[in-house]
Design a protein around this motif. Structure first.
Motif, PDB file in Angstrom:
ATOM      1  N   ASN A  90      36.593  62.141  37.014  1.00  0.00           N
ATOM      2  CA  ASN A  90      35.778  61.905  38.211  1.00  0.00           C
ATOM      3  C   ASN A  90      34.577  60.998  37.559  1.00  0.00           C
ATOM      4  OD1 ASN A  90      34.812  63.711  36.799  1.00  0.00           O
ATOM      5  ND2 ASN A  90      33.893  64.595  38.646  1.00  0.00           N
ATOM      6  N   TYR A  91      35.149  59.933  36.700  1.00  0.00           N
ATOM      7  CA  TYR A  91      33.982  59.328  36.195  1.00  0.00           C
ATOM      8  C   TYR A  91      34.652  57.665  36.017  1.00  0.00           C
ATOM      9  CZ  TYR A  91      31.860  63.336  33.952  1.00  0.00           C
ATOM     10  OH  TYR A  91      31.102  64.603  33.833  1.00  0.00           O
ATOM     11  N   LEU A  92      33.747  56.824  36.703  1.00  0.00           N
ATOM     12  CA  LEU A  92      34.109  55.404  36.522  1.00  0.00           C
ATOM     13  C   LEU A  92      33.366  54.756  35.306  1.00  0.00           C
ATOM     14  CD1 LEU A  92      35.476  52.941  37.872  1.00  0.00           C
ATOM     15  CD2 LEU A  92      33.212  52.498  39.200  1.00  0.00           C
ATOM     16  N   VAL A  93      34.069  54.471  34.454  1.00  0.00           N
ATOM     17  CA  VAL A  93      33.457  53.712  33.107  1.00  0.00           C
ATOM     18  C   VAL A  93      33.656  52.275  33.231  1.00  0.00           C
ATOM     19  CG1 VAL A  93      33.357  53.978  30.665  1.00  0.00           C
ATOM     20  CG2 VAL A  93      34.077  56.129  32.116  1.00  0.00           C
ATOM     21  N   ILE A  94      32.678  51.589  33.183  1.00  0.00           N
ATOM     22  CA  ILE A  94      32.663  50.018  33.139  1.00  0.00           C
ATOM     23  C   ILE A  94      32.290  49.685  31.958  1.00  0.00           C
ATOM     24  CG2 ILE A  94      31.510  48.178  34.304  1.00  0.00           C
ATOM     25  CD1 ILE A  94      30.714  49.766  36.729  1.00  0.00           C
TER      26      ILE A  94
ATOM     27  N   THR B 183      28.358  51.000  31.683  1.00  0.00           N
ATOM     28  CA  THR B 183      27.871  51.941  32.208  1.00  0.00           C
ATOM     29  C   THR B 183      28.974  52.927  32.697  1.00  0.00           C
ATOM     30  OG1 THR B 183      27.697  50.660  34.078  1.00  0.00           O
ATOM     31  CG2 THR B 183      25.807  50.776  33.528  1.00  0.00           C
ATOM     32  N   VAL B 184      28.399  53.996  32.869  1.00  0.00           N
ATOM     33  CA  VAL B 184      29.228  55.192  33.721  1.00  0.00           C
ATOM     34  C   VAL B 184      28.803  55.597  34.860  1.00  0.00           C
ATOM     35  CG1 VAL B 184      30.068  57.390  33.081  1.00  0.00           C
ATOM     36  CG2 VAL B 184      29.682  55.977  31.288  1.00  0.00           C
ATOM     37  N   THR B 185      29.516  55.807  35.935  1.00  0.00           N
ATOM     38  CA  THR B 185      29.333  56.255  37.104  1.00  0.00           C
ATOM     39  C   THR B 185      29.722  57.371  37.583  1.00  0.00           C
ATOM     40  OG1 THR B 185      28.875  54.031  37.707  1.00  0.00           O
ATOM     41  CG2 THR B 185      28.650  55.455  39.422  1.00  0.00           C
ATOM     42  N   GLN B 186      29.098  58.581  38.206  1.00  0.00           N
ATOM     43  CA  GLN B 186      30.044  59.793  38.413  1.00  0.00           C
ATOM     44  C   GLN B 186      30.536  59.467  39.907  1.00  0.00           C
ATOM     45  OE1 GLN B 186      28.060  63.078  37.268  1.00  0.00           O
ATOM     46  NE2 GLN B 186      29.730  64.479  37.503  1.00  0.00           N
TER      47      GLN B 186
ATOM     48  N   LYS C 114      34.529  62.123  27.725  1.00  0.00           N
ATOM     49  CA  LYS C 114      34.290  63.638  28.023  1.00  0.00           C
ATOM     50  C   LYS C 114      35.464  64.520  28.119  1.00  0.00           C
ATOM     51  CE  LYS C 114      29.854  63.354  29.945  1.00  0.00           C
ATOM     52  NZ  LYS C 114      28.708  63.771  31.058  1.00  0.00           N
ATOM     53  N   GLY C 115      36.425  63.990  27.394  1.00  0.00           N
ATOM     54  CA  GLY C 115      37.654  64.615  27.058  1.00  0.00           C
ATOM     55  C   GLY C 115      38.863  64.462  28.136  1.00  0.00           C
ATOM     56  N   PHE C 116      38.404  63.359  29.083  1.00  0.00           N
ATOM     57  CA  PHE C 116      39.501  62.801  30.107  1.00  0.00           C
ATOM     58  C   PHE C 116      39.990  61.602  29.620  1.00  0.00           C
ATOM     59  CE2 PHE C 116      36.459  65.582  32.464  1.00  0.00           C
ATOM     60  CZ  PHE C 116      37.208  66.473  32.931  1.00  0.00           C
ATOM     61  N   LYS C 117      41.357  61.779  29.619  1.00  0.00           N
ATOM     62  CA  LYS C 117      41.906  60.556  29.316  1.00  0.00           C
ATOM     63  C   LYS C 117      42.051  59.582  30.474  1.00  0.00           C
ATOM     64  CE  LYS C 117      44.915  61.108  25.529  1.00  0.00           C
ATOM     65  NZ  LYS C 117      46.162  60.547  24.918  1.00  0.00           N
ATOM     66  N   LEU C 118      42.251  58.196  29.999  1.00  0.00           N
ATOM     67  CA  LEU C 118      42.232  57.048  30.951  1.00  0.00           C
ATOM     68  C   LEU C 118      43.280  57.378  31.999  1.00  0.00           C
ATOM     69  CD1 LEU C 118      41.374  53.948  31.711  1.00  0.00           C
ATOM     70  CD2 LEU C 118      43.171  53.390  30.501  1.00  0.00           C
ATOM     71  N   LYS C 119      42.979  57.088  33.511  1.00  0.00           N
ATOM     72  CA  LYS C 119      44.081  57.376  34.533  1.00  0.00           C
ATOM     73  C   LYS C 119      44.173  56.075  35.040  1.00  0.00           C
ATOM     74  CE  LYS C 119      44.165  60.889  38.091  1.00  0.00           C
ATOM     75  NZ  LYS C 119      43.173  61.543  38.977  1.00  0.00           N
ATOM     76  N   ARG C 120      43.367  55.522  35.484  1.00  0.00           N
ATOM     77  CA  ARG C 120      43.710  53.973  35.811  1.00  0.00           C
ATOM     78  C   ARG C 120      42.604  52.941  35.497  1.00  0.00           C
ATOM     79  NH1 ARG C 120      46.036  56.240  40.682  1.00  0.00           N
ATOM     80  NH2 ARG C 120      45.277  58.590  40.832  1.00  0.00           N
ATOM     81  N   PHE C 121      42.837  51.746  35.544  1.00  0.00           N
ATOM     82  CA  PHE C 121      42.098  50.702  35.027  1.00  0.00           C
ATOM     83  C   PHE C 121      42.234  49.148  35.905  1.00  0.00           C
ATOM     84  CE2 PHE C 121      44.637  47.624  32.564  1.00  0.00           C
ATOM     85  CZ  PHE C 121      45.517  48.493  32.494  1.00  0.00           C
TER      86      PHE C 121
END
Lengths: 143, 382
Positions: B341-345, B49-52, B321-328
C-alpha cells in the motif's frame, strides 16, 4: 500399581486409535482425490524434484503405520514411525512458512482448509501425544 | 527412560534432516543461474517521495502528460480512482458515475483505463465497455460490447485491442473491437502455441501510443510480439534471457473440468510497461552477473529500446518496507512503483533515459496505457 498400568494401556491405546484415525483419514482422502493431490504435491516448491514419488509414498506410509499401530506387539515401533512422520510434516510446514515464496497445501479433506499456522500447531500436538505414548510404553516395559 | 529420549531425539533429528535435504535439493534446482548478463549503470533512478495509498489493491490506470496526473484504479472498488500529481504529489479521489441501467454488477476483473481525454471502464466478464470524459467522469456505452475478454486496452477513441478465449479450441486469442461492423475482429495465429494454448501463451498486452503499436509480452518465454493496430504482426523480438520454450506443465483435472498448472511455472517476464520508445520488463530471472542476495531483495527491470531494437540496461527497484515491487509505470520524468500500500515515486535519470529528453508537452502522444500486471508469486525456477 495395577491401576496405573491399566491406565497406561488405556492411554497408549487411545493415542494409537487417534493416530489410526488421523492416518487412515488422511490417506483415504488423498487416494480419493489422487489427481488433485498429485498436482498439489508437484506444485510444492520443496518437493518439485521428487514430487511424483512422494505422491505414492506418503499415503502408503500412513496406511502401513496405521496397520502397525493396530498390532500391540509393533505398537512402539509404529509410534516411533508416527512421531517421525509428524516431525517431518512439521519441518515441512516450517520451511514453507519461513523460506518458500508461495504456498500450496496438499493435505486431504478437512485438513486442506486449515491455515498453515493452525496446521503446525495441529502437527505439534500429534508429535506431543506420540512422545507421551512412547514414554508410557517404554516405562511399562521397564517395570 | 534415557534411551527412549535419545531415540526420540535421534528420530526427530533424522526426520528434520530428511526434509531439509529435500528442500536444499529443490532449492538448488530452482535457483540456478541463467547464462545471460545484465548491465547495471549507476543510479538510473533516484528515490523521490513515498505516498501511502491506504489499500494494496491499486493498479495503474493511466497518465495525463499535460497535467502530470497519474490515475490509480482499484481492483476491489471498480468505480473508484485515485489521482496523484507527480509534481506536487497531491492526491485526490474520484468517483466514476455510470448510468444505472448499463451495468448492474461489476466483477473483480473490471478495469479502468485512462487515456485523456477519455477514460474507459472495461469488464470482460459481463461483458461491458463504457467510456467517459475525464472532465466529468461519467461513463456511458459507446461501442458494441458483447465480446468476452480477459484483457483489453484502448487503442483509439472507438477501438480496443482484446485478448480473449477462442470459443472453439479454448485457447487464448488476440482481437480487436471497433464501432464498425463486424465489430469484433479476431486474429488467430498471432499467439504461438507451444503447449496447451492457455498457460503457454499467457502474457500481457500493452499499447504504445507514440509508436501506435500493440505489444504482447509472453510470461513464460523470452519473446514479445509487436503488432500494428490492424492486428498484423510487425515483429517478433527476444528478451535477454535464453528461455525460448515455455517451461510449464499443465494438467487437466477431469473431475473439476478445469486445467491447472502441474508444476511451479517458470516465469520469465512478470510485469511490463511501455512508454515512448521504451519497453520496461520486470524480469523474474537472475543473470550470471548478479548476486543472489541482491536479486532476492529487489526487483530487476530490464529496459528495451523499441526504436533501436536493443536492450539498453537494467536497474533494481528495492523492496520497500519488506514489500516487493508489485506494479510499476514510467512517465516523462518519473518511475512510479506500487509496493503493497505504498506508492514510491522515483525520478528518472535523464542521462540514461535519453529518449525522454525532448519533453514534448503536446497532447495525446504522451499518453501511456496501463501495463498488464500480474501478481504471480515469486518463483525463479529452471
Amino acid at each position: 500399581m495395577k491401576w496405573s498400568q491399566k491406565q497406561t494401556i488405556l492411554f497408549t491405546e487411545t493415542i494409537s486409535i487417534v493416530f489410526v484415525i488421523l492416518f487412515v483419514y488422511a490417506a483415504v482422502s488423498k487416494f480419493l482425490d489422487y489427481e488433485k493431490f498429485t498436482i498439489q504435491v508437484s506444485q510444492s516448491p520443496i518437493l518439485t524434484s521428487i514430487g511424483h514419488w512422494i505422491v505414492f509414498l506418503i499415503p502408503t506410509m500412513e496406511i502401513v503405520i496405521a496397520m502397525l499401530l493396530a498390532l500391540p506387539r509393533l505398537r512402539l515401533l509404529a509410534l516411533y514411525a508416527s512421531y517421525s512422520l509428524m516431525v517431518m510434516f512439521s519441518t515441512y510446514i516450517l520451511i514453507i512458512l519461513e523460506f518458500s515464496p508461495f504456498i500450496p497445501c496438499a493435505c486431504g479433506g478437512i485438513l486442506d482448509s486449515m491455515g498453515w499456522t493452525a496446521h503446525l500447531i495441529f502437527n505439534l500436538f500429534f508429535v506431543a501425544i506420540a512422545t507421551i505414548g512412547i514414554l508410557l510404553l517404554t516405562q511399562k516395559s521397564v517395570t | 527412560m534415557k534411551t527412549t529420549i535419545v531415540k526420540l531425539i535421534t528420530c526427530a533429528f533424522l526426520s528434520i534432516t530428511t526434509v531439509v535435504c529435500l528442500y536444499a535439493v529443490s532449492d538448488k534446482l530452482t535457483h540456478r543461474q541463467n547464462s545471460f548478463h545484465r548491465y547495471f549503470p549507476p543510479h538510473p533512478i533516484l528515490l523521490d517521495t513515498v505516498t501511502q495509498i491506504k489499500f494494496n489493491s491499486y493498479y495503474f490506470s493511466g497518465y495525463d502528460a499535460v497535467s502530470n496526473n497519474i490515475y490509480l484504479g482499484n481492483i476491489t472498488a471498480p468505480l473508484h480512482l485515485l489521482k496523484v500529481n507527480t509534481q506536487s504529489k497531491d492526491t485526490s479521489h474520484i468517483s466514476v458515475k455510470i448510468d444505472s441501467n448499463s451495468l448492474k454488477r461489476f466483477y473483480a476483473k473490471s478495469r479502468i483505463s485512462v487515456t485523456p481525454p477519455y477514460f474507459y471502464l472495461l469488464d470482460g466478464v459481463t461483458p461491458k465497455l463504457l467510456r467517459g470524459n475525464i472532465s466529468s467522469w461519467n461513463a456511458n456505452e459507446f461501442i458494441y460490447d458483447n465480446a468476452y475478454f480477459n484483457q483489453a486496452i484502448p487503442i483509439g477513441p472507438k477501438s480496443l485491442a482484446i485478448r480473449s478465449i477462442d470459443a472453439e479450441n479454448h485457447e487464448l486469442i488476440l482481437g480487436k473491437v471497433t464501432n464498425k461492423p463486424p465489430n469484433v475482429l479476431l486474429a488467430p495465429n498471432l499467439l504461438e502455441k507451444q503447449l496447451d494454448g492457455i498457460f503457454c501463451t499467457d502474457g500481457s498486452l500493452l499499447y504504445n501510443t507514440k509508436r501506435s503499436k500493440l505489444i504482447y509480452i509472453y510470461y513464460y518465454r523470452n519473446e514479445y510480439l509487436i503488432m500494428d493496430t490492424t492486428m498484423q504482426l510487425v515483429d517478433k523480438r527476444k528478451t535477454i534471457d535464453t528461455n525460448s520454450i515455455a517451461k510449464i506443465k499443465s494438467k487437466a483435472i477431469d473431475h473439476y473440468d478445469s486445467k491447472t498448472m502441474a508444476a511451479p511455472p517458470f516465469l520469465v517476464n512478470k510485469n511490463s510497461y511501455t512508454y515512448k520508445d521504451y519497453l520496461l520488463i520486470h524480469s523474474n530471472l537472475m543473470a550470471k552477473n548478479e548476486s543472489k542476495y541482491k536479486f532476492g531483495n529487489s526487483s530487476v527491470i530490464d529496459v528495451y529500446n523499441l526504436n533501436t531494437n536493443t536492450y539498453d540496461f537494467s536497474f533494481y527497484i528495492d523492496s520497500f518496507k519488506g514489500f516487493k515491487l508489485k506494479r510499476f509505470m514510467i512517465t516523462d520524468n518519473h518511475l512510479l512503483a506500487i509496493h503493497h500500500n505504498y506508492l514510491v515515486i522515483y525520478e528518472l535519470n535523464q542521462n540514461w533515459f535519453s529518449e525522454m529528453k525532448p519533453v514534448s508537452k503536446q497532447n495525446k502522444d504522451n499518453i501511456a496505457i496501463e501495463s498488464g500486471n500480474r501478481n504471480t508469486e515469486h518463483l525463479y525456477k529452471k
